[in-house]
Scaffold this active site. Structure first.
Site, PDB file in Angstrom:
ATOM      1  N   HIS A  24       5.940 -11.269  -4.113  1.00 25.85           N
ATOM      2  CA  HIS A  24       6.049 -10.374  -5.277  1.00 25.85           C
ATOM      3  C   HIS A  24       7.426 -10.397  -5.949  1.00 25.85           C
ATOM      4  O   HIS A  24       7.557  -9.916  -7.065  1.00 25.85           O
ATOM      5  CB  HIS A  24       5.756  -8.921  -4.883  1.00 25.85           C
ATOM      6  CG  HIS A  24       4.379  -8.680  -4.365  1.00 25.85           C
ATOM      7  ND1 HIS A  24       3.252  -9.026  -5.065  1.00 25.85           N
ATOM      8  CD2 HIS A  24       3.941  -8.125  -3.193  1.00 25.85           C
ATOM      9  CE1 HIS A  24       2.177  -8.691  -4.355  1.00 25.85           C
ATOM     10  NE2 HIS A  24       2.565  -8.146  -3.212  1.00 25.85           N
TER      11      HIS A  24
HETATM   12  O1  ZLV Z   1       1.749  -7.717   1.441  1.00 23.72           O
HETATM   13  O2  ZLV Z   1       4.514   2.375   0.432  1.00 23.72           O
HETATM   14  O3  ZLV Z   1       1.292   0.874  -4.430  1.00 23.72           O
HETATM   15  C1  ZLV Z   1       3.554  -9.056   0.644  1.00 23.72           C
HETATM   16  C2  ZLV Z   1       2.553  -7.942   0.329  1.00 23.72           C
HETATM   17  O4  ZLV Z   1       1.728  -8.444  -0.684  1.00 23.72           O
HETATM   18  C3  ZLV Z   1       2.491   0.636  -4.370  1.00 23.72           C
HETATM   19  N1  ZLV Z   1       3.013  -0.195  -3.497  1.00 23.72           N
HETATM   20  C4  ZLV Z   1       3.503   1.246  -5.287  1.00 23.72           C
HETATM   21  C5  ZLV Z   1       3.352   1.207  -6.727  1.00 23.72           C
HETATM   22  C6  ZLV Z   1       3.850   2.648  -6.692  1.00 23.72           C
HETATM   23  N2  ZLV Z   1       3.601   2.609  -5.343  1.00 23.72           N
HETATM   24  C7  ZLV Z   1       3.600   3.628  -4.415  1.00 23.72           C
HETATM   25  C8  ZLV Z   1       4.824   3.732  -3.565  1.00 23.72           C
HETATM   26  C9  ZLV Z   1       4.436   3.573  -2.139  1.00 23.72           C
HETATM   27  C10 ZLV Z   1       5.458   3.937  -1.172  1.00 23.72           C
HETATM   28  C11 ZLV Z   1       5.589   3.155   0.078  1.00 23.72           C
HETATM   29  C12 ZLV Z   1       3.668   2.653   1.457  1.00 23.72           C
HETATM   30  C13 ZLV Z   1       4.054   3.476   2.510  1.00 23.72           C
HETATM   31  C14 ZLV Z   1       3.180   3.735   3.529  1.00 23.72           C
HETATM   32  C15 ZLV Z   1       1.939   3.158   3.504  1.00 23.72           C
HETATM   33  C16 ZLV Z   1       1.567   2.331   2.470  1.00 23.72           C
HETATM   34  C17 ZLV Z   1       2.439   2.068   1.445  1.00 23.72           C
HETATM   35  C18 ZLV Z   1       2.021   1.178   0.371  1.00 23.72           C
HETATM   36  N3  ZLV Z   1       2.732   0.683  -0.646  1.00 23.72           N
HETATM   37  C19 ZLV Z   1       0.761   0.652   0.226  1.00 23.72           C
HETATM   38  N4  ZLV Z   1       0.723  -0.145  -0.847  1.00 23.72           N
HETATM   39  C20 ZLV Z   1       1.923  -0.132  -1.370  1.00 23.72           C
HETATM   40  C21 ZLV Z   1       2.267  -0.944  -2.559  1.00 23.72           C
HETATM   41  C22 ZLV Z   1       3.058  -2.181  -2.215  1.00 23.72           C
HETATM   42  C23 ZLV Z   1       2.273  -3.192  -1.452  1.00 23.72           C
HETATM   43  C24 ZLV Z   1       3.108  -4.417  -1.157  1.00 23.72           C
HETATM   44  C25 ZLV Z   1       2.354  -5.526  -0.478  1.00 23.72           C
HETATM   45  C26 ZLV Z   1       3.268  -6.647  -0.078  1.00 23.72           C
HETATM   46  C27 ZLV Z   1       4.531  -8.788   1.705  1.00 23.72           C
HETATM   47 ZN    ZN Z   2      -0.121  -8.206   0.829  1.00 28.79          ZN
END
Ligand code: ZLV
Ligand code: ZN
Ligand code: CA
Length: 392
Positions: free
Chosen positions: A145
Site C-alpha cells: 500500500h
Molecule cells: O494487509 O486498524 O480501514 C498489507 C495489508 O494489505 C482502515 N484501515 C482505515 C481507513 C480508516 N481506517 C480505520 C483506522 C483503523 C485503525 C487501526 C485496525 C486496528 C485493529 C484491528 C483492525 C484494524 C484495521 N485497519 C482493519 N483494517 C484496517 C485498514 C488497513 C488495512 C491494511 C491492510 C494491510 C500489509
Molecule cells: Zn492485506
C-alpha cells in the site's frame, strides 16, 4: 526424519533479517512482525533451510529507498521516535504523510524496520537479476500500500515497487500478482503508466466498507489509449467467503491467460496471508492448500520469481501458509509430514498440530460464500477482453 534436498535444476534463495521481527506496532495493532519468527521456526524445523541459499539481507540504504520514495517523506520517516525520547512532532507533516495514526503508527525503530523489509526484497531482486536464484523468497516484504510520499495500511516503504524497479533493469517485462485480501493499490499506482509491468490483484472489494476501497473490475489502467499503461492493470474484486476451489479456478484462468498475452520475463508474487480463512482482518474461506496452489501454479510457469509476504493477521496460519509455500518453492511439498515436527519452537501455538487444519477446525462454522459462479465467469470474460489490447 526429513531428507529435504535442493530442488533439481534450479536454485531457491531465502532472504530474512531476524532484527526485523523484534519490532512492535503497538499492543492492539494487528500487524505482528513476530509472525516471521513463527514462519522461520517451521521452515527450519522441517529442514527446508538445507535446500536453499539463506541470506541475512543488509538494510536498504537511503539512496535505495529514494529510488521510489521522496526525500521529504524519507527524511520525516527518519525522525521516527526513540522510546520515551522527546522529539519534534510536525503535525502538518504527519497528516500529509499519513504517519502517526492508528493504521501507520510511529513506533520505536520504525525506520530500521522499513529499511530491513526493503533490504530483504532488494536482495531477492538482485539475486534474481544476477541469475544466482530462480525463486527468491522475502517474507518480510510485500508491503503493497505504501505510496511515494505517503504511508498507508500498515505499509511505509513499498519494497515491492523497489524490487520491481530493480528487476526492470535486467528484464523487459515484469508481472506483478497480488493474492493479499486487500487491493495492491500502491504497486498498481507506481506502474500505472508503463507497459513493462502488468499488475493483477485479487481482493475483497466493498468500497466504503473494506480497505482501501479501490480495485474495481473496470479499473484497468489509464483511460487514454495513448498511455502505454492502458489495459495493464487487472483487478479481480471478490466477495466474502470465496473457497479454494473457486479461487484456484479463477487464479489459473486469469494468470494462465495473462502469461500467454503478456509473456512476462519475471514474476513478483505478493502472498499476503490475510486471504486465508480465520484471518483477523480477512473475509475469505481459503485454506493453506488453495493459497499455496497459486504459488505452485506460478512456479510451474518456469519464470524467475520473487515471492513476497504481505498481510496476515492470525500468526499461526500465516506461518503455516508461508512455510508450505517455501516447501513448494524448493519442490519438497510431497515429502513433508503434515504433522508439525515435535521439536518445532512454539509448536503449541499451532493448536491443531498440523499444517492443514480443516475449515471447521479453523472457523468452527465456515463463513457464507457470497461469490456466485456466474460472477466469477463474467470476471474471467472481462479479463479476456482486456487482454486483447495487450501485445508486447
Ligand atoms: O494487509 O486498524 O480501514 C498489507 C495489508 O494489505 C482502515 N484501515 C482505515 C481507513 C480508516 N481506517 C480505520 C483506522 C483503523 C485503525 C487501526 C485496525 C486496528 C485493529 C484491528 C483492525 C484494524 C484495521 N485497519 C482493519 N483494517 C484496517 C485498514 C488497513 C488495512 C491494511 C491492510 C494491510 C500489509
Ligand atoms: Zn492485506
Ligand atoms: Ca490483493
Amino acid at each position: 526424519t526429513y531428507n529435504i534436498t535442493r530442488p533439481k535444476g534450479y536454485n531457491v534463495s531465502f532472504h530474512t533479517n531476524p532484527e526485523m521481527e523484534k519490532h512492535h506496532f503497538g499492543q492492539t495493532h494487528p500487524m505482528k512482525p513476530w509472525r516471521l519468527t513463527l514462519t522461520k521456526s517451521l521452515v527450519t524445523s522441517y529442514g527446508m533451510s538445507f535446500a536453499m541459499d539463506n541470506y541475512v539481507a543488509r538494510a536498504a540504504t537511503y539512496e535505495e529507498l529514494n529510488m521510489f520514495h521522496s526525500n521529504d517523506y524519507l527524511d520525516y520517516l527518519g525522525t521516527a521516535p526513540a522510546e520515551d525520547t522527546p522529539r519534534d512532532v510536525d503535525t502538518d507533516k504527519e497528516v500529509k504523510y499519513n504517519l502517526g495514526g492508528s493504521d501507520c503508527p510511529l513506533f520505536y525503530g520504525l525506520y530500521d524496520y522499513c529499511s530491513m523489509s526493503a533490504g530483504g526484497s532488494l536482495d531477492a531482486a538482485r539475486k534474481i537479476c544476477a541469475k544466482q536464484s530462480d525463486i527468491a523468497v522475502s517474507w518480510g516484504g510485500g508491503l503493497h500500500h505504501a505510496k511515494r510520499s505517503e504511508a498507508s495500511g500498515f505499509c511505509y516503504i513499498n519494497d515491492i515497487v523497489l524490487a520491481i524497479l530493480q528487476l526492470l533493469r535486467c528484464f523487459p517485462r515484469v508481472l506483478y500478482i497480488d493474492i493479499d485480501v486487500h487491493h495492491g493499490d500502491g504497486v498498481e499506482e507506481a506502474f500505472f503508466s508503463t507497459d513493462r509491468v502488468m499488475t493483477v490483484s485479487f481482493h475483497k472489494y466493498q468500497p466504503e466498507v473494506f480497505f482501501p476501497g479501490t480495485g474495481g473490475l473496470e479499473d484497468n489502467g489509464p483511460k487514454s489509449e495513448h498511455n502505454p499503461g492502458a489495459h495493464h492493470a487487472i483487478n479481480v474484486p471478490l466477495n466474502d467467503g470465496i473457497t479454494d476451489e473457486q479461487y484456484e479456478w479463477l487464479f489459473q484462468s486469469i494468470i494462465g491467460q495473462v502469461n500467454e498475452r503478456f509473456r512476462p520475463s519475471a514474476i513478483a508474487l505478493q502472498c499476503g496471508a490475510d486471504s486465508l480463512a480465520g484471518d483477523r482482518l480477512g473475509r475469505f474461506n481459503l485454506q493453506v492448500q488453495g493459497h499455496a496452489a497459486c504459488v505452485n501454479f506460478c512456479k510451474k510457469l518456469g519464470i524467475p520469481m520473487i515471492i513476497f509476504g504481505g498481510g496476515g493477521y492470525t500468526p499461526r496460519n500465516v506461518a503455516r501458509a508461508w512455510a508450505f509455500e517455501t516447501a513448494i518453492a524448493i519442490d519438497c511439498q510431497d515429502k513433508i509430514d503434515p504433522v508439525i515436527p515435535m521439536h518445532t519452537p512454539w509448536r503449541d501455538h499451532f493448536h491443531h498440530e498440523t499444517l492443514f487444519p480443516t475449515l471447521e477446525q479453523i472457523l468452527g462454522e465456515p463463513r457464507a460464500n457470497k461469490n456466485t459462479q456466474k460472477r466469477l465467469q463474467d470476471m474471467v470474460q472481462h479479463v479476456t477482453e482486456q487482454l486483447r489490447f495487450v501485445n508486447f
